[in-house]
Design a protein around this motif. Structure first.
Motif, PDB file in Angstrom:
ATOM      1  N   MET A   1       0.821  -1.206   0.000  1.00 48.01           N
ATOM      2  CA  MET A   1       0.000   0.000   0.000  1.00 48.01           C
ATOM      3  C   MET A   1       0.862   1.265   0.000  1.00 48.01           C
ATOM      4  SD  MET A   1      -3.046   1.001  -0.122  1.00 48.01           S
ATOM      5  CE  MET A   1      -4.271   2.115   0.397  1.00 48.01           C
ATOM      6  N   GLY A   2       2.033   1.189   0.660  1.00 46.86           N
ATOM      7  CA  GLY A   2       2.902   2.351   0.752  1.00 46.86           C
ATOM      8  C   GLY A   2       3.357   2.856  -0.601  1.00 46.86           C
ATOM      9  N   TYR A   3       3.698   1.920  -1.478  1.00 48.89           N
ATOM     10  CA  TYR A   3       4.173   2.340  -2.800  1.00 48.89           C
ATOM     11  C   TYR A   3       3.034   2.874  -3.674  1.00 48.89           C
ATOM     12  CZ  TYR A   3       8.785   0.663  -1.687  1.00 48.89           C
ATOM     13  OH  TYR A   3      10.019   0.515  -1.116  1.00 48.89           O
ATOM     14  N   LEU A   4       1.823   2.427  -3.431  1.00 51.03           N
ATOM     15  CA  LEU A   4       0.668   2.987  -4.150  1.00 51.03           C
ATOM     16  C   LEU A   4       0.430   4.435  -3.705  1.00 51.03           C
ATOM     17  CD1 LEU A   4      -1.588   2.408  -6.161  1.00 51.03           C
ATOM     18  CD2 LEU A   4      -2.973   1.581  -4.257  1.00 51.03           C
ATOM     19  N   LEU A   5       0.531   4.678  -2.403  1.00 47.81           N
ATOM     20  CA  LEU A   5       0.421   6.051  -1.897  1.00 47.81           C
ATOM     21  C   LEU A   5       1.551   6.925  -2.443  1.00 47.81           C
ATOM     22  CD1 LEU A   5      -0.457   5.309   1.831  1.00 47.81           C
ATOM     23  CD2 LEU A   5      -1.979   6.315   0.122  1.00 47.81           C
ATOM     24  N   LEU A   6       2.743   6.348  -2.533  1.00 50.77           N
ATOM     25  CA  LEU A   6       3.875   7.080  -3.073  1.00 50.77           C
ATOM     26  C   LEU A   6       3.654   7.441  -4.542  1.00 50.77           C
ATOM     27  CD1 LEU A   6       6.680   8.255  -2.649  1.00 50.77           C
ATOM     28  CD2 LEU A   6       7.624   5.978  -3.110  1.00 50.77           C
ATOM     29  N   ALA A   7       3.086   6.534  -5.305  1.00 47.45           N
ATOM     30  CA  ALA A   7       2.773   6.823  -6.710  1.00 47.45           C
ATOM     31  C   ALA A   7       1.781   7.980  -6.802  1.00 47.45           C
ATOM     32  CB  ALA A   7       2.221   5.585  -7.395  1.00 47.45           C
ATOM     33  N   GLY A   8       0.794   8.002  -5.914  1.00 46.56           N
ATOM     34  CA  GLY A   8      -0.155   9.118  -5.885  1.00 46.56           C
ATOM     35  C   GLY A   8       0.516  10.420  -5.507  1.00 46.56           C
ATOM     36  N   ALA A   9       1.459  10.360  -4.552  1.00 45.79           N
ATOM     37  CA  ALA A   9       2.199  11.560  -4.147  1.00 45.79           C
ATOM     38  C   ALA A   9       3.022  12.106  -5.308  1.00 45.79           C
ATOM     39  CB  ALA A   9       3.103  11.242  -2.952  1.00 45.79           C
ATOM     40  N   ILE A  10       3.631  11.209  -6.063  1.00 49.63           N
ATOM     41  CA  ILE A  10       4.428  11.629  -7.217  1.00 49.63           C
ATOM     42  C   ILE A  10       3.526  12.252  -8.280  1.00 49.63           C
ATOM     43  CG2 ILE A  10       5.851  10.808  -9.137  1.00 49.63           C
ATOM     44  CD1 ILE A  10       6.902   8.641  -7.107  1.00 49.63           C
ATOM     45  N   ALA A  11       2.404  11.610  -8.556  1.00 48.65           N
ATOM     46  CA  ALA A  11       1.479  12.139  -9.566  1.00 48.65           C
ATOM     47  C   ALA A  11       0.971  13.525  -9.174  1.00 48.65           C
ATOM     48  CB  ALA A  11       0.311  11.174  -9.763  1.00 48.65           C
ATOM     49  N   ALA A  12       0.623  13.704  -7.899  1.00 44.50           N
ATOM     50  CA  ALA A  12       0.138  15.004  -7.429  1.00 44.50           C
ATOM     51  C   ALA A  12       1.232  16.063  -7.542  1.00 44.50           C
ATOM     52  CB  ALA A  12      -0.361  14.896  -5.987  1.00 44.50           C
ATOM     53  N   GLU A  13       2.466  15.690  -7.209  1.00 46.06           N
ATOM     54  CA  GLU A  13       3.583  16.642  -7.290  1.00 46.06           C
ATOM     55  C   GLU A  13       3.866  17.033  -8.732  1.00 46.06           C
ATOM     56  OE1 GLU A  13       7.633  17.919  -7.911  1.00 46.06           O
ATOM     57  OE2 GLU A  13       7.011  15.873  -8.341  1.00 46.06           O
ATOM     58  N   VAL A  14       3.818  16.070  -9.634  1.00 44.19           N
ATOM     59  CA  VAL A  14       4.058  16.357 -11.049  1.00 44.19           C
ATOM     60  C   VAL A  14       2.949  17.257 -11.604  1.00 44.19           C
ATOM     61  CG1 VAL A  14       4.149  15.292 -13.348  1.00 44.19           C
ATOM     62  CG2 VAL A  14       5.492  14.327 -11.474  1.00 44.19           C
ATOM     63  N   CYS A  15       1.710  16.993 -11.239  1.00 47.87           N
ATOM     64  CA  CYS A  15       0.599  17.859 -11.673  1.00 47.87           C
ATOM     65  C   CYS A  15       0.762  19.269 -11.111  1.00 47.87           C
ATOM     66  CB  CYS A  15      -0.739  17.266 -11.231  1.00 47.87           C
ATOM     67  SG  CYS A  15      -1.219  15.798 -12.142  1.00 47.87           S
ATOM     68  N   ALA A  16       1.148  19.362  -9.836  1.00 46.95           N
ATOM     69  CA  ALA A  16       1.319  20.676  -9.210  1.00 46.95           C
ATOM     70  C   ALA A  16       2.439  21.466  -9.876  1.00 46.95           C
ATOM     71  CB  ALA A  16       1.610  20.506  -7.721  1.00 46.95           C
ATOM     72  N   THR A  17       3.536  20.810 -10.164  1.00 54.16           N
ATOM     73  CA  THR A  17       4.659  21.497 -10.794  1.00 54.16           C
ATOM     74  C   THR A  17       4.319  21.926 -12.215  1.00 54.16           C
ATOM     75  OG1 THR A  17       6.198  20.251  -9.418  1.00 54.16           O
ATOM     76  CG2 THR A  17       7.110  21.317 -11.378  1.00 54.16           C
ATOM     77  N   THR A  18       3.598  21.083 -12.930  1.00 57.23           N
ATOM     78  CA  THR A  18       3.165  21.443 -14.277  1.00 57.23           C
ATOM     79  C   THR A  18       2.206  22.629 -14.223  1.00 57.23           C
ATOM     80  OG1 THR A  18       3.442  19.144 -14.978  1.00 57.23           O
ATOM     81  CG2 THR A  18       2.101  20.564 -16.390  1.00 57.23           C
ATOM     82  N   ALA A  19       1.281  22.616 -13.266  1.00 61.20           N
ATOM     83  CA  ALA A  19       0.351  23.743 -13.119  1.00 61.20           C
ATOM     84  C   ALA A  19       1.100  25.025 -12.777  1.00 61.20           C
ATOM     85  CB  ALA A  19      -0.687  23.432 -12.039  1.00 61.20           C
ATOM     86  N   MET A  20       2.186  24.896 -12.015  1.00 64.08           N
ATOM     87  CA  MET A  20       2.964  26.073 -11.650  1.00 64.08           C
ATOM     88  C   MET A  20       3.521  26.770 -12.896  1.00 64.08           C
ATOM     89  SD  MET A  20       6.272  26.497  -9.122  1.00 64.08           S
ATOM     90  CE  MET A  20       5.719  25.220  -8.049  1.00 64.08           C
ATOM     91  N   LYS A  21       3.879  25.984 -13.891  1.00 62.49           N
ATOM     92  CA  LYS A  21       4.367  26.556 -15.152  1.00 62.49           C
ATOM     93  C   LYS A  21       3.316  27.474 -15.762  1.00 62.49           C
ATOM     94  CE  LYS A  21       6.556  26.822 -19.170  1.00 62.49           C
ATOM     95  NZ  LYS A  21       7.641  27.737 -19.363  1.00 62.49           N
ATOM     96  N   TYR A  22       2.053  27.077 -15.645  1.00 58.98           N
ATOM     97  CA  TYR A  22       0.955  27.845 -16.233  1.00 58.98           C
ATOM     98  C   TYR A  22       0.403  28.931 -15.311  1.00 58.98           C
ATOM     99  CZ  TYR A  22       1.104  24.341 -19.853  1.00 58.98           C
ATOM    100  OH  TYR A  22       1.530  23.524 -20.873  1.00 58.98           O
ATOM    101  N   SER A  23       0.907  29.008 -14.071  1.00 60.17           N
ATOM    102  CA  SER A  23       0.391  30.012 -13.132  1.00 60.17           C
ATOM    103  C   SER A  23       0.930  31.411 -13.416  1.00 60.17           C
ATOM    104  CB  SER A  23       0.742  29.611 -11.696  1.00 60.17           C
ATOM    105  OG  SER A  23       2.109  29.841 -11.431  1.00 60.17           O
ATOM    106  N   ASP A  24       1.933  31.502 -14.275  1.00 59.93           N
ATOM    107  CA  ASP A  24       2.524  32.793 -14.645  1.00 59.93           C
ATOM    108  C   ASP A  24       2.951  33.562 -13.400  1.00 59.93           C
ATOM    109  OD1 ASP A  24       3.437  34.645 -16.522  1.00 59.93           O
ATOM    110  OD2 ASP A  24       1.536  35.741 -16.547  1.00 59.93           O
ATOM    111  N   GLY A  25       3.802  32.898 -12.597  1.00 60.00           N
ATOM    112  CA  GLY A  25       4.293  33.551 -11.382  1.00 60.00           C
ATOM    113  C   GLY A  25       3.215  33.730 -10.335  1.00 60.00           C
ATOM    114  N   PHE A  26       2.277  32.814 -10.287  1.00 54.28           N
ATOM    115  CA  PHE A  26       1.124  32.850  -9.375  1.00 54.28           C
ATOM    116  C   PHE A  26       0.227  34.055  -9.621  1.00 54.28           C
ATOM    117  CE2 PHE A  26       4.025  30.129  -6.866  1.00 54.28           C
ATOM    118  CZ  PHE A  26       3.229  29.009  -6.830  1.00 54.28           C
ATOM    119  N   SER A  27       0.189  34.513 -10.862  1.00 54.82           N
ATOM    120  CA  SER A  27      -0.701  35.634 -11.202  1.00 54.82           C
ATOM    121  C   SER A  27      -2.007  35.140 -11.832  1.00 54.82           C
ATOM    122  CB  SER A  27       0.008  36.614 -12.145  1.00 54.82           C
ATOM    123  OG  SER A  27       0.282  35.983 -13.389  1.00 54.82           O
ATOM    124  N   ARG A  28      -2.098  33.872 -12.164  1.00 57.34           N
ATOM    125  CA  ARG A  28      -3.327  33.300 -12.724  1.00 57.34           C
ATOM    126  C   ARG A  28      -3.950  32.401 -11.660  1.00 57.34           C
ATOM    127  NH1 ARG A  28      -2.153  30.311 -17.778  1.00 57.34           N
ATOM    128  NH2 ARG A  28      -4.408  30.451 -18.060  1.00 57.34           N
TER     129      ARG A  28
END
Length: 106
Positions: A1-28
């Motif tokens: 179960m731990g590695y499944l949670l870790l996979a979710g943590a990685i997916a969430a982090e990758v989505c967050a970092t990708t969204a940060m690219k589109y945040s335009d310096g947190f102005s959007r």
């Protein structure tokens, strides 16, 4: 179960970092909110992972796979160039995570 949670943590982090690219310096607003939410989910899942997976192993996988995934997304979807050095760096990250897992205590 731990590695499944870790996979979710990685997916969430990758989505967050990708969204940060589109945040335009947190102005959007929406990409900025997605960034914050993604990191909250990622850290919450990583914290749950640490109940059953050693901290060194979990963090190495989380950081390494996340970094390699973001670098790959940058090349594949965001128009970043792929140099020999960048490809070698991604490969070394992956090899490092594998070696840590093979040599780690499970």
């Amino acid at each position: 179960m731990g590695y499944l949670l870790l996979a979710g943590a990685i997916a969430a982090e990758v989505c967050a970092t990708t969204a940060m690219k589109y945040s335009d310096g947190f102005s959007r607003l929406w990409p900025s909110l997605l960034t914050v939410l993604g990191y909250i989910v990622s850290f919450a899942l990583l914290a749950q992972t640490l109940r059953t997976v050693a901290v060194g192993t979990a963090y190495a996988i989380w950081a390494g796979v996340g970094t390699a995934a973001i670098a790959t997304i940058g090349v594949a979807f965001l128009g970043e160039g792929l140099t020999v050095a960048k490809a070698a760096g991604i490969a070394l990250i992956i090899v490092g995570v594998v070696v840590l897992n093979l040599g780690g205590s499970h």
